[in-house]
Design a protein around this motif. Structure first.
Motif, mmCIF file in Angstrom:
data_model
loop_
_atom_site.group_PDB
_atom_site.id
_atom_site.type_symbol
_atom_site.label_atom_id
_atom_site.label_comp_id
_atom_site.label_asym_id
_atom_site.label_seq_id
_atom_site.Cartn_x
_atom_site.Cartn_y
_atom_site.Cartn_z
ATOM 1 N N PRO A 84 -6.479 8.624 -0.143
ATOM 2 C CA PRO A 84 -7.385 8.831 -1.273
ATOM 3 C C PRO A 84 -8.825 8.749 -0.772
ATOM 4 O O PRO A 84 -9.049 8.380 0.382
ATOM 5 N N PRO A 85 -9.797 9.062 -1.616
ATOM 6 C CA PRO A 85 -11.191 8.815 -1.235
ATOM 7 C C PRO A 85 -11.356 7.353 -0.828
ATOM 8 O O PRO A 85 -10.678 6.473 -1.370
ATOM 9 N N ALA A 86 -12.241 7.103 0.135
ATOM 10 C CA ALA A 86 -12.349 5.774 0.751
ATOM 11 C C ALA A 86 -12.662 4.660 -0.242
ATOM 12 O O ALA A 86 -12.325 3.505 -0.018
ATOM 13 N N ASP A 87 -13.300 4.990 -1.373
ATOM 14 C CA ASP A 87 -13.694 3.930 -2.307
ATOM 15 C C ASP A 87 -12.593 3.586 -3.315
ATOM 16 O O ASP A 87 -12.766 2.713 -4.152
ATOM 17 N N GLU A 88 -11.432 4.253 -3.229
ATOM 18 C CA GLU A 88 -10.368 3.949 -4.190
ATOM 19 C C GLU A 88 -9.433 2.875 -3.649
ATOM 20 O O GLU A 88 -9.015 2.917 -2.500
ATOM 21 N N LYS A 89 -9.103 1.918 -4.512
ATOM 22 C CA LYS A 89 -8.185 0.841 -4.127
ATOM 23 C C LYS A 89 -7.083 0.753 -5.171
ATOM 24 O O LYS A 89 -7.256 1.193 -6.299
ATOM 25 N N ILE A 90 -5.958 0.138 -4.771
ATOM 26 C CA ILE A 90 -4.900 -0.083 -5.754
ATOM 27 C C ILE A 90 -5.001 -1.517 -6.226
ATOM 28 O O ILE A 90 -5.078 -2.428 -5.405
ATOM 29 N N GLU A 91 -4.971 -1.710 -7.511
ATOM 30 C CA GLU A 91 -4.883 -3.069 -8.034
ATOM 31 C C GLU A 91 -3.672 -3.138 -8.939
ATOM 32 O O GLU A 91 -3.506 -2.315 -9.829
ATOM 33 N N LEU A 92 -2.798 -4.115 -8.678
ATOM 34 C CA LEU A 92 -1.658 -4.335 -9.560
ATOM 35 C C LEU A 92 -1.681 -5.808 -9.941
ATOM 36 O O LEU A 92 -1.870 -6.666 -9.079
ATOM 37 N N SER A 93 -1.496 -6.095 -11.206
ATOM 38 C CA SER A 93 -1.505 -7.498 -11.616
ATOM 39 C C SER A 93 -0.233 -8.163 -11.094
ATOM 40 O O SER A 93 0.792 -7.500 -10.892
ATOM 41 N N ALA A 94 -0.295 -9.483 -10.880
ATOM 42 C CA ALA A 94 0.863 -10.202 -10.341
ATOM 43 C C ALA A 94 2.110 -10.022 -11.212
ATOM 44 O O ALA A 94 3.184 -9.709 -10.688
ATOM 45 N N PRO A 95 2.012 -10.185 -12.533
ATOM 46 C CA PRO A 95 3.235 -10.015 -13.339
ATOM 47 C C PRO A 95 3.840 -8.611 -13.214
ATOM 48 O O PRO A 95 5.062 -8.462 -13.159
ATOM 49 N N THR A 96 2.973 -7.598 -13.128
ATOM 50 C CA THR A 96 3.481 -6.227 -12.993
ATOM 51 C C THR A 96 4.363 -6.113 -11.756
ATOM 52 O O THR A 96 5.402 -5.463 -11.755
ATOM 53 N N LEU A 97 3.917 -6.789 -10.691
ATOM 54 C CA LEU A 97 4.611 -6.700 -9.410
ATOM 55 C C LEU A 97 5.812 -7.652 -9.342
ATOM 56 O O LEU A 97 6.899 -7.285 -8.903
ATOM 57 N N LEU A 98 5.596 -8.895 -9.817
ATOM 58 C CA LEU A 98 6.610 -9.948 -9.642
ATOM 59 C C LEU A 98 7.812 -9.808 -10.575
ATOM 60 O O LEU A 98 8.955 -9.898 -10.134
ATOM 61 N N LEU A 99 7.540 -9.624 -11.844
ATOM 62 C CA LEU A 99 8.634 -9.718 -12.816
ATOM 63 C C LEU A 99 9.756 -8.718 -12.540
ATOM 64 O O LEU A 99 10.922 -9.079 -12.629
ATOM 65 N N PRO A 100 9.435 -7.473 -12.173
ATOM 66 C CA PRO A 100 10.537 -6.551 -11.823
ATOM 67 C C PRO A 100 10.852 -6.518 -10.322
ATOM 68 O O PRO A 100 11.573 -5.622 -9.875
ATOM 69 N N ASN A 101 10.319 -7.460 -9.532
ATOM 70 C CA ASN A 101 10.528 -7.454 -8.065
ATOM 71 C C ASN A 101 10.174 -6.099 -7.444
ATOM 72 O O ASN A 101 10.970 -5.510 -6.712
ATOM 73 N N LEU A 102 8.999 -5.613 -7.748
ATOM 74 C CA LEU A 102 8.603 -4.310 -7.203
ATOM 75 C C LEU A 102 8.115 -4.433 -5.760
ATOM 76 O O LEU A 102 7.679 -5.502 -5.329
ATOM 77 N N THR A 103 8.194 -3.334 -5.042
ATOM 78 C CA THR A 103 7.683 -3.256 -3.676
ATOM 79 C C THR A 103 6.657 -2.133 -3.598
ATOM 80 O O THR A 103 6.896 -1.044 -4.125
ATOM 81 N N VAL A 104 5.535 -2.422 -2.946
ATOM 82 C CA VAL A 104 4.537 -1.377 -2.681
ATOM 83 C C VAL A 104 4.539 -1.127 -1.186
ATOM 84 O O VAL A 104 4.467 -2.069 -0.397
ATOM 85 N N LYS A 105 4.663 0.131 -0.790
ATOM 86 C CA LYS A 105 4.753 0.455 0.634
ATOM 87 C C LYS A 105 3.770 1.538 1.013
ATOM 88 O O LYS A 105 3.454 2.402 0.204
ATOM 89 N N GLY A 106 3.343 1.515 2.261
ATOM 90 C CA GLY A 106 2.556 2.615 2.791
ATOM 91 C C GLY A 106 3.371 3.316 3.854
ATOM 92 O O GLY A 106 4.328 2.752 4.385
ATOM 93 N N SER A 107 3.006 4.557 4.157
ATOM 94 C CA SER A 107 3.735 5.283 5.192
ATOM 95 C C SER A 107 2.819 6.336 5.796
ATOM 96 O O SER A 107 2.149 7.067 5.072
ATOM 97 N N ALA A 108 2.777 6.389 7.125
ATOM 98 C CA ALA A 108 1.936 7.368 7.823
ATOM 99 C C ALA A 108 2.799 8.215 8.750
ATOM 100 O O ALA A 108 3.432 7.688 9.669
ATOM 101 N N LEU A 109 2.870 9.493 8.491
ATOM 102 C CA LEU A 109 3.636 10.432 9.326
ATOM 103 C C LEU A 109 5.061 9.921 9.538
ATOM 104 O O LEU A 109 5.662 9.366 8.626
ATOM 105 N N GLY A 110 5.615 10.109 10.748
ATOM 106 C CA GLY A 110 6.954 9.627 11.070
ATOM 107 C C GLY A 110 7.027 9.483 12.574
ATOM 108 O O GLY A 110 6.103 9.889 13.290
ATOM 109 N N THR A 111 8.115 8.918 13.078
ATOM 110 C CA THR A 111 8.238 8.790 14.533
ATOM 111 C C THR A 111 8.569 10.162 15.128
ATOM 112 O O THR A 111 9.047 11.055 14.418
ATOM 113 N N PRO A 112 8.360 10.332 16.433
ATOM 114 C CA PRO A 112 8.765 11.592 17.067
ATOM 115 C C PRO A 112 10.258 11.883 16.845
ATOM 116 O O PRO A 112 10.639 13.028 16.588
#
Ligand SMILES: [Zn+2]
Ligand SMILES: [Zn+2]
Length: 365
Positions: free
Chosen positions: A278-306
């Protein structure tokens, strides 16, 4: 002078002249025993190319040829690369041209997270200090470890977009065990998203395409989506609330207004994977309950291995996966037009520069 002494290229000579590229020549770094030289036949345009050519990542050096979805033919093979490549092989190169094989990430097989990685352009070769140059050029010299075989059944122009956009969408499907029955939402029916939909479908997943409006619904279904969510329509979002195991966000916006509603589409224990810059000034904010109560996972991924990249190319051939492309014969005007077309968001869904033999004719074999 032409190849092999110098390589002809078309790219950014003066950043202030965006979107007008110019022709230039550069002297490649010395040829090493692990290297292959490739005569380029096609190079697709990744969103990163536009950002780079406009100076969005600063102006590390000029001239620079962008382009890192490259297909061509092997014209020279180093002694240590000869067990894997021979003259005439059709091969591809993606967004990286070097992994160190010597850091913690490389040791663990996660080469795409290498601490000492070098980008195909906007990088500097460690040994020689020579700046790297991308695929809008007559040739490229690359470490053979970063070169991939293109299966016969893939057309050159359709294979090119797989080298960066394709693997960017495919690797997180493998990493997150997307398989038969996985309910996956793919956000953004664009350059990366339109390939990710096809890959997810071929892996057996139940695919939901997610886009702001319904304008791409028909395309998404042709590509393999079973469901479609218009994220700009609260009714559509409500209807699909809590239905997805994983969301792959290929859209370049990470703004709060985009992420908060998306998360409501996940089931308990769901994952949201972010794969685009995203543009450099954009960040993700998630409140703790949003993340914790459903046991959510946030992941990043860049390209793949050869290894994943070669697997993806073979998988695409086996499952008849084809990027939708618009082709442009490479020259100053057409590359400029193609950049502007991609930037406008109107491309369906990847622009590919072709006709390299005509434009770079003098330097070719
Ligand atoms: Zn890219
Ligand atoms: Zn490394």
């Amino acid at each position: 002078m032409t190849y092999p002494e110098t390589i002809d290229a078309l790219g950014v000579v003066d950043y202030d002249k965006w979107p007008v590229p110019s022709k230039f020549s550069y002297k490649p770094r010395e040829f090493r025993e692990n290297d292959v030289d490739i005569q380029i036949d096609a190079c697709a345009i990744c969103g990163s190319d536009i950002h780079a050519a406009k100076g969005g990542w600063g102006r590390p050096y000029a001239p620079v040829a962008v382009g890192h979805e490259i297909i061509g033919k092997v014209v020279k093979v180093g002694s240590k690369a000869s067990s894997n490549f021979k003259i005439g092989d059709r091969v591809g190169v993606g967004a990286r041209c070097f992994y160190c094989q010597n850091c913690d990430a490389c040791d663990r097989g996660f080469e795409n997270n290498c601490e000492n990685k070098v980008s195909t352009y906007f990088g500097v070769d460690k040994e020689s200090g020579v700046p790297t140059q991308g695929g809008d050029a007559s040739h490229i010299r690359v470490d053979g470890h970063m070169v991939f075989h293109i299966p016969d059944s893939l057309e050159t122009n359709e294979a090119a977009p797989l080298l960066c956009g394709g693997i960017t969408g495919f690797a997180p499907l493998l990493d997150n065990n997307v398989t038969k029955g996985t309910k996956i939402g793919i956000v953004g029916v664009g350059g990366i998203g339109h390939m990710a939909i096809q890959f997810a479908k071929a892996l057996g997943a139940e695919v939901t395409a997610i886009s702001r409006t319904r304008s791409k619904e028909e395309d998404a279904k042709k590509l393999g989506a079973t469901h479609f969510v218009a994220s700009g329509d609260p009714e559509s979002m409500k209807e699909h609330k809590g239905t997805l195991d994983i969301i792959l966000n290929t859209s370049s916006s990470l703004s709060q207004s985009a992420i908060d509603p998306l998360v409501t589409l996940l089931r308990a224990r769901g994952t949201i994977a972010l794969i685009s810059f995203p543009p450099a000034d954009e960040k993700i904010e998630l409140s703790a309950p949003t993340l914790l109560l459903p046991n959510l996972t946030v992941k990043g991924s860049a390209l793949g291995t050869p290894e994943q990249t070669q697997y993806m190319l073979n998988f695409a051939a086996e499952h008849n996966i084809k990027p939708w492309v618009e082709t442009f014969d490479i020259n100053e005007k057409n590359l400029s037009d193609a950049w502007v077309h991609v930037e406008s968001g109107k491309v369906r869904y990847r622009a590919v520069m072709t006709g390299f033999d005509k434009f770079f004719g003098d330097s070719r074999q």
